[in-house]
Design an enzyme around this catalytic site. Structure first.
Site, PDB file in Angstrom:
ATOM      1  N   ARG A   1       0.814  -1.207   0.000  1.00 42.99           N
ATOM      2  CA  ARG A   1       0.000   0.000   0.000  1.00 42.99           C
ATOM      3  C   ARG A   1       0.853   1.263   0.000  1.00 42.99           C
ATOM      4  O   ARG A   1       0.536   2.237  -0.639  1.00 42.99           O
ATOM      5  CB  ARG A   1      -0.928   0.023   1.212  1.00 42.99           C
ATOM      6  CG  ARG A   1      -1.661   1.344   1.297  1.00 42.99           C
ATOM      7  CD  ARG A   1      -2.431   1.675   2.554  1.00 42.99           C
ATOM      8  NE  ARG A   1      -2.709   0.596   3.454  1.00 42.99           N
ATOM      9  CZ  ARG A   1      -3.713  -0.226   3.342  1.00 42.99           C
ATOM     10  NH1 ARG A   1      -4.529  -0.140   2.311  1.00 42.99           N
ATOM     11  NH2 ARG A   1      -3.904  -1.155   4.240  1.00 42.99           N
ATOM     12  N   TYR A   2       1.934   1.238   0.776  1.00 46.58           N
ATOM     13  CA  TYR A   2       2.794   2.415   0.902  1.00 46.58           C
ATOM     14  C   TYR A   2       3.951   2.312  -0.092  1.00 46.58           C
ATOM     15  O   TYR A   2       4.301   1.226  -0.524  1.00 46.58           O
ATOM     16  CB  TYR A   2       3.344   2.491   2.331  1.00 46.58           C
ATOM     17  CG  TYR A   2       2.291   2.640   3.399  1.00 46.58           C
ATOM     18  CD1 TYR A   2       1.617   3.852   3.569  1.00 46.58           C
ATOM     19  CD2 TYR A   2       1.951   1.580   4.219  1.00 46.58           C
ATOM     20  CE1 TYR A   2       0.657   3.992   4.567  1.00 46.58           C
ATOM     21  CE2 TYR A   2       0.988   1.704   5.221  1.00 46.58           C
ATOM     22  CZ  TYR A   2       0.350   2.921   5.384  1.00 46.58           C
ATOM     23  OH  TYR A   2      -0.596   3.056   6.369  1.00 46.58           O
TER      24      TYR A   2
ATOM     25  N   ARG B   1       7.290   0.155   1.537  1.00 45.07           N
ATOM     26  CA  ARG B   1       7.227  -0.979   2.459  1.00 45.07           C
ATOM     27  C   ARG B   1       6.031  -1.872   2.174  1.00 45.07           C
ATOM     28  O   ARG B   1       5.015  -1.405   1.655  1.00 45.07           O
ATOM     29  CB  ARG B   1       7.206  -0.511   3.918  1.00 45.07           C
ATOM     30  CG  ARG B   1       6.120   0.466   4.273  1.00 45.07           C
ATOM     31  CD  ARG B   1       6.608   1.330   5.459  1.00 45.07           C
ATOM     32  NE  ARG B   1       5.533   2.124   6.042  1.00 45.07           N
ATOM     33  CZ  ARG B   1       5.133   3.287   5.529  1.00 45.07           C
ATOM     34  NH1 ARG B   1       5.652   3.750   4.402  1.00 45.07           N
ATOM     35  NH2 ARG B   1       4.171   3.968   6.117  1.00 45.07           N
TER      36      ARG B   1
ATOM     37  N   CYS C   1      -2.468 -18.353  14.693  1.00 44.91           N
ATOM     38  CA  CYS C   1      -1.917 -17.664  15.859  1.00 44.91           C
ATOM     39  C   CYS C   1      -1.926 -18.620  17.053  1.00 44.91           C
ATOM     40  O   CYS C   1      -2.602 -19.649  17.020  1.00 44.91           O
ATOM     41  CB  CYS C   1      -2.766 -16.442  16.210  1.00 44.91           C
ATOM     42  SG  CYS C   1      -2.710 -15.145  14.965  1.00 44.91           S
TER      43      CYS C   1
ATOM     44  N   CYS D   1      -7.620 -13.314  18.954  1.00 46.75           N
ATOM     45  CA  CYS D   1      -8.209 -12.094  19.507  1.00 46.75           C
ATOM     46  C   CYS D   1      -9.588 -11.920  18.864  1.00 46.75           C
ATOM     47  O   CYS D   1      -9.705 -11.958  17.640  1.00 46.75           O
ATOM     48  CB  CYS D   1      -7.359 -10.876  19.166  1.00 46.75           C
ATOM     49  SG  CYS D   1      -5.618 -11.066  19.546  1.00 46.75           S
TER      50      CYS D   1
ATOM     51  N   CYS E   1     -10.041  -9.499  15.874  1.00 50.08           N
ATOM     52  CA  CYS E   1      -9.000  -9.658  14.843  1.00 50.08           C
ATOM     53  C   CYS E   1      -9.382  -8.932  13.554  1.00 50.08           C
ATOM     54  O   CYS E   1     -10.437  -9.162  12.987  1.00 50.08           O
ATOM     55  CB  CYS E   1      -8.783 -11.137  14.545  1.00 50.08           C
ATOM     56  SG  CYS E   1      -7.589 -11.413  13.209  1.00 50.08           S
TER      57      CYS E   1
ATOM     58  N   ARG F   1      -8.088  -9.325  10.766  1.00 48.14           N
ATOM     59  CA  ARG F   1      -7.938 -10.211   9.613  1.00 48.14           C
ATOM     60  C   ARG F   1      -8.703 -11.514   9.797  1.00 48.14           C
ATOM     61  O   ARG F   1      -8.300 -12.560   9.292  1.00 48.14           O
ATOM     62  CB  ARG F   1      -6.441 -10.471   9.402  1.00 48.14           C
ATOM     63  CG  ARG F   1      -5.952 -10.152   8.017  1.00 48.14           C
ATOM     64  CD  ARG F   1      -4.435 -10.061   7.958  1.00 48.14           C
ATOM     65  NE  ARG F   1      -3.992  -8.688   7.997  1.00 48.14           N
ATOM     66  CZ  ARG F   1      -2.953  -8.244   8.718  1.00 48.14           C
ATOM     67  NH1 ARG F   1      -2.257  -9.070   9.475  1.00 48.14           N
ATOM     68  NH2 ARG F   1      -2.618  -6.972   8.673  1.00 48.14           N
TER      69      ARG F   1
ATOM     70  N   ASP G   1     -10.521  -1.384  14.292  1.00 47.50           N
ATOM     71  CA  ASP G   1     -11.010  -1.419  12.907  1.00 47.50           C
ATOM     72  C   ASP G   1     -12.487  -1.825  12.854  1.00 47.50           C
ATOM     73  O   ASP G   1     -12.985  -2.483  13.762  1.00 47.50           O
ATOM     74  CB  ASP G   1     -10.186  -2.427  12.098  1.00 47.50           C
ATOM     75  CG  ASP G   1      -8.759  -1.948  11.876  1.00 47.50           C
ATOM     76  OD1 ASP G   1      -8.545  -0.727  11.795  1.00 47.50           O
ATOM     77  OD2 ASP G   1      -7.856  -2.802  11.791  1.00 47.50           O
TER      78      ASP G   1
ATOM     79  N   ASP H   1      -6.598   3.144  11.091  1.00 51.76           N
ATOM     80  CA  ASP H   1      -6.349   2.574   9.775  1.00 51.76           C
ATOM     81  C   ASP H   1      -7.624   2.874   8.980  1.00 51.76           C
ATOM     82  O   ASP H   1      -8.681   2.333   9.275  1.00 51.76           O
ATOM     83  CB  ASP H   1      -6.076   1.072   9.884  1.00 51.76           C
ATOM     84  CG  ASP H   1      -5.025   0.628   8.884  1.00 51.76           C
ATOM     85  OD1 ASP H   1      -5.032   1.168   7.753  1.00 51.76           O
ATOM     86  OD2 ASP H   1      -4.210  -0.255   9.205  1.00 51.76           O
TER      87      ASP H   1
ATOM     88  N   LYS I   1      -2.773   4.134   7.568  1.00 47.28           N
ATOM     89  CA  LYS I   1      -2.840   4.652   8.935  1.00 47.28           C
ATOM     90  C   LYS I   1      -2.836   6.178   8.951  1.00 47.28           C
ATOM     91  O   LYS I   1      -1.985   6.806   8.334  1.00 47.28           O
ATOM     92  CB  LYS I   1      -1.650   4.137   9.728  1.00 47.28           C
ATOM     93  CG  LYS I   1      -1.649   2.627   9.876  1.00 47.28           C
ATOM     94  CD  LYS I   1      -0.405   2.148  10.591  1.00 47.28           C
ATOM     95  CE  LYS I   1      -0.354   0.635  10.645  1.00 47.28           C
ATOM     96  NZ  LYS I   1      -0.064   0.029   9.325  1.00 47.28           N
TER      97      LYS I   1
HETATM   98  C1  LIG Z   1       0.725  -0.916   9.071  1.00 47.00           C
HETATM   99  C2  LIG Z   1       1.163  -1.268   7.732  1.00 47.00           C
HETATM  100  C3  LIG Z   1       2.494  -1.081   7.332  1.00 47.00           C
HETATM  101  C4  LIG Z   1       3.544  -0.485   8.260  1.00 47.00           C
HETATM  102  O1  LIG Z   1       3.244   0.820   8.592  1.00 47.00           O
HETATM  103  P1  LIG Z   1       4.230   1.669   9.540  1.00 47.00           P
HETATM  104  O2  LIG Z   1       3.497   2.932   9.788  1.00 47.00           O
HETATM  105  O3  LIG Z   1       5.496   1.854   8.758  1.00 47.00           O
HETATM  106  O4  LIG Z   1       4.453   0.862  10.773  1.00 47.00           O
HETATM  107  C5  LIG Z   1       2.842  -1.385   6.045  1.00 47.00           C
HETATM  108  N1  LIG Z   1       1.921  -1.875   5.179  1.00 47.00           N
HETATM  109  C6  LIG Z   1       0.647  -2.057   5.519  1.00 47.00           C
HETATM  110  C7  LIG Z   1      -0.311  -2.549   4.501  1.00 47.00           C
HETATM  111  C8  LIG Z   1       0.217  -1.766   6.801  1.00 47.00           C
HETATM  112  O5  LIG Z   1      -1.060  -1.959   7.157  1.00 47.00           O
END
Ligand SMILES: *Cc1c(COP(=O)(O)O)cnc(C)c1O
Length: 383
Positions: A118-119, A122, A131, A135, A138, A140, A299, A336, A343
């Site tokens: 998404r980002y 990363r 798990c 939880c 959850c 997911r 969420d 989120d 986020k």
């Molecule tokens: C939370 C998350 C991350 C990591 O986010 P940070 O703010 O860097 O901790 C990366 N990808 C996805 C899809 C996420 O939900």
């Protein structure tokens, strides 16, 4: 004084007919997880809502609680904050119109099944759907525990290829399910393969195992993990009672292996939705060498309304932390974004007003202060 209880008391061992040695064995803990109504009836004074929950919600998210975590539950109190996290209730079968199976819109951001990109720099890599305990909130639950509406497709080879061919990814977050449930050998292979990709600078593991199953944090696991630095771990605790002596020691072993640890909490109604509990949790985390990282607004997962708080409540809690305790103890409150926006940080408002000349701020006590902005043009008084 803050106390760290131990779960291996003679009373707890007797409850599970375990020897002290068995209690320390994570495989024994996994084999003896509490997971159904007939087992629970003998151990807790169950309410009607819980009994119905155990019978009717099993097709959405499995029930499982390790003996270690189970002994933290108050057997008489259905409002026990530990109990509400892992024992299903009938309210889980209620669905509000805004709730979703995939509240963070992960499925739409998967270039390869199980890999959420998404980002820009990363990715989130879902490496297992299991798990140590489940939880009830959850995020997911559509894939986690293996009984829900979708199956998590694991295509590791395709994920590795995508990562090799996507040089902008410099940070990989392993999650699931819980990656530390994989064997040392498989985890080692996975981390070795990721480390071979030159542009991956940073790897982290999201895991609740140090809390649910501290016995899994063996010296052998730590020795393997430390070969793969820089490696961070994000744990998940919600309540100070979860930080037991065993958990503290497990976190100590990870820290001693050079692994920086952060904590992610979820704000949960009747569990940790007040300043005193959050403050105690965050201060105890520091005693365990863990930095509170994120506090999540819960969420919009299906069947979670009974556990959700208002955002206003969350802001009030943050207001009660900042200035009142160590800055290191303060997590960032985030939402989120429903539907897949990622986020978003939420903060109390500390800016009272702002114009080109100055910003009026207020501090944690409500006192106001002015900060003059730098002037645009400086006149030099030359002789
Ligand atoms: C939370 C998350 C991350 C990591 O986010 P940070 O703010 O860097 O901790 C990366 N990808 C996805 C899809 C996420 O939900």
């Amino acid at each position: 004084m803050k106390t760290f209880l131990t779960t291996s008391s003679p009373k707890n061992l007797e409850l599970f007919s375990a020897t002290a040695e068995q209690w320390q064995d994570y495989k024994w803990q996994l084999r003896h997880r509490v997971s159904n109504l007939s087992q629970l009836k003998g151990l807790l004074n169950l309410s009607t809502e819980e009994k119905e929950g155990l019978l009717l919600t099993g097709t959405k998210l499995a029930t499982a609680v390790t003996p270690h975590y189970f002994t933290l539950i108050d057997p008489e109190d259905e409002n026990c904050p530990i109990r509400k996290q892992v024992i299903p209730r009938i309210e889980e079968s209620l669905e509000s119109p805004m709730e979703m199976a995939d509240p963070c819109g992960e499925d739409e951001h998967m270039p390869v099944p199980g890999l959420v990109h998404r980002y820009p720099d990363r990715v989130l890599f879902l490496v297992t759907d299991r798990c140590a305990s489940y939880c009830r909130y959850c995020t997911r639950s559509r894939v986690v525990s293996g009984v829900g509406e979708q199956k998590l497709e694991l295509q590791w080879e395709a994920a590795f290829e995508y990562l090799e061919n996507t040089p902008q990814v410099r940070d990989v977050l392993l999650s699931g399910g819980d990656p530390l449930l994989l064997s040392d050998k498989i985890l080692d292979k996975l981390l070795t393969r990721l480390r071979k990709i030159p542009h991956i600078e940073f790897v982290r593991i999201g895991s609740r195992i140090p809390v649910f199953l501290p016995q899994r944090i063996t010296p052998e696991l730590c020795a393997m993990l430390r070969k793969h630095h820089p490696l961070f771990i994000s744990i998940h605790t919600n309540h100070p009672k979860e930080l037991t002596q065993e958990v503290k020691e497990a976190l100590g072993r990870l820290s001693d292996s050079g692994i920086p640890i952060g904590n992610q909490s979820v704000l949960l109604r009747g569990i940790n939705d007040n300043v005193e509990i959050q403050k105690e949790l965050c201060q105890k985390l520091l005693m365990c060498r863990v930095k509170p990282y994120y506090l999540y607004q819960c969420d919009l997962i299906k069947g979670s309304e009974h556990l959700r708080t208002s955002i206003k409540e969350g802001i009030k809690i943050m207001e009660g932390l900042r200035g009142h305790t160590s800055g290191y103890a303060i997590p960032q409150y985030v939402i989120d974004a429903p539907g897949g926006g990622g986020k978003i940080p939420i903060n109390p408002e500390y800016i009272v007003s702002a114009d080109d000349e100055k910003v009026i701020l207020r501090n944690y006590e409500g006192k106001q202060y002015a900060y003059p902005e730098p002037r645009k043009e400086l006149t030099i008084n030359s002789k």
